[in-house]
Design a protein around this motif. Structure first.
Motif, PDB file in Angstrom:
ATOM      1  N   ASP A 190      -3.394  -4.008  52.543  1.00  0.00           N
ATOM      2  CA  ASP A 190      -2.842  -3.630  51.240  1.00  0.00           C
ATOM      3  C   ASP A 190      -1.456  -3.013  51.370  1.00  0.00           C
TER       4      ASP A 190
ATOM      5  N   ASN B 265       1.726  -4.515  49.483  1.00  0.00           N
ATOM      6  CA  ASN B 265       2.448  -3.672  48.549  1.00  0.00           C
ATOM      7  C   ASN B 265       3.933  -3.617  48.900  1.00  0.00           C
TER       8      ASN B 265
ATOM      9  N   LEU C 225      -6.536  -5.566  46.507  1.00  0.00           N
ATOM     10  CA  LEU C 225      -5.969  -6.549  45.592  1.00  0.00           C
ATOM     11  C   LEU C 225      -6.636  -7.904  45.759  1.00  0.00           C
TER      12      LEU C 225
ATOM     13  N   GLY D 200       2.349   0.360  42.479  1.00  0.00           N
ATOM     14  CA  GLY D 200       0.903   0.195  42.561  1.00  0.00           C
ATOM     15  C   GLY D 200       0.502  -1.135  41.969  1.00  0.00           C
TER      16      GLY D 200
ATOM     17  N   HIS E 195      -3.226  -2.278  42.185  1.00  0.00           N
ATOM     18  CA  HIS E 195      -4.618  -2.348  41.740  1.00  0.00           C
ATOM     19  C   HIS E 195      -5.144  -0.993  41.278  1.00  0.00           C
TER      20      HIS E 195
ATOM     21  N   SER F 166      -5.174   3.360  41.754  1.00  0.00           N
ATOM     22  CA  SER F 166      -4.671   4.601  42.330  1.00  0.00           C
ATOM     23  C   SER F 166      -5.441   5.741  41.693  1.00  0.00           C
TER      24      SER F 166
ATOM     25  N   ASP G 277      -3.138   2.611  45.872  1.00  0.00           N
ATOM     26  CA  ASP G 277      -3.589   1.376  46.521  1.00  0.00           C
ATOM     27  C   ASP G 277      -4.066   1.601  47.950  1.00  0.00           C
TER      28      ASP G 277
END
Length: 295
Positions: free
Chosen positions: A70, A74, A98, A133, A135, A137, A267
């Motif tokens: 991730d 990101n 994600l 971000g 997905h 947080s 994330d």
């Protein structure tokens, strides 16, 4: 969406346990058989942004494959928000939040086919205290879990289970003021989730009404949970007491911690303790290759 003609593969050489040389060779063979040009870049954690931007400007790929966890996804997404290209994800991390939300295959061969395929999905982003971000947080309980897991000595599912028990035993309430487009309220909370997606990488569904391309995000505030309710939340139960769970939709919000700093993660990356979080949706930020929804 046509099949790509030029592909950039960005790979984190230390993510996961897969053989990276074998992965690169598989994609090279596929590029030769399908007739697209391929560039490969291995991240080093030092000058990645500048190097990738130069490749994007010079090579101008119409597809960027990202092989990593991730954090890597990101990082590359933050670069690609300034380019008109499609991202294909090859999740190699331990959580893969994600990828889980997008329903991407776990088999790497199937994943390559999807990442190079013609089916795509629009993805909103969130700007959270300047961090991107994609997905989920949160402040509080799960951020503490992320911190405990990072500091723990046991990896994998057993390590995660161990830290769930540890975290549940030490969780605490904090008081916040939440201001969105439409309302302002104060409350005590044990966890506040800022959700673009519906579930954590573990499959825990905490935002069942979430839509990653609707131009909004959700703030899920859980208060006054006892041990049983906290365990139900982490297990993905949707049968929660409505008196202690509030869900708000927003395009921007500010969360102020009124009596103490609170642990914060974006994330899956622990970012320390904060006094406030400013959140803003970034509509239709990215285009992601996904499986055929009708197959």
């Amino acid at each position: 969406m046509p099949f790509p003609k030029k592909v950039l593969l960005v790979i984190n050489p230390i993510a996961g346990t897969e053989d990276k040389d074998e992965l690169i060779e598989n994609i090279r063979e596929m590029s030769a058989s399908r007739g697209f040009a391929l560039e490969v870049y291995k991240t080093d954690g030092e000058n990645d942004r500048k190097a990738i931007e130069k490749i994007m400007d010079d090579f101008q790929p119409d597809r960027v494959l990202v092989a990593g966890g991730d954090g890597t996804i990101n990082q590359i997404a933050d670069i690609l928000r300034d380019y008109d290209t499609v991202m294909g994800l090859l999740p190699l991390g331990s959580a893969n939040g994600l990828a889980t939300n997008l329903g991407l295959p776990t088999d790497i061969e199937e994943g390559i086919e999807v990442a190079l395929g013609e089916h795509t999905f629009c993805l909103d982003g969130l700007l959270l205290n300047g961090h991107l971000g994609l997905h989920l947080s949160d402040l509080g309980l799960n951020a503490r879990l992320v911190k405990n897991y990072e500091e723990g000595s046991v990896r994998g599912k057993w390590g995660y289970a161990k830290e769930v028990i540890h975290t549940l035993s030490e969780h605490e309430l904090f008081r916040v003021r939440i201001t969105t487009d439409t309302e302002t309220y104060e409350t005590e909370a044990t966890i506040i989730i800022i959700g673009n997606a519906t579930m954590y990488g573990t499959g825990v569904v905490v935002n069942p009404g979430g839509d990653m391309c609707d131009g909004h995000f959700e703030i899920i505030t859980a208060t006054h949970f006892d041990f049983i309710e906290l365990a139900k939340l982490l297990a993905g139960s949707t049968e929660l007491d409505p008196e202690v769970v509030k869900i708000s939709r927003a395009t921007r919000a500010e969360i102020e911690c009124l009596d103490q700093k609170v642990l914060f993660q974006v994330d899956g990356e622990f970012l320390g303790s904060v006094n406030r979080v400013k959140a803003q949706v970034l509509p239709a930020l990215l285009t992601i290759a996904v499986p055929d929804r009708e197959s």
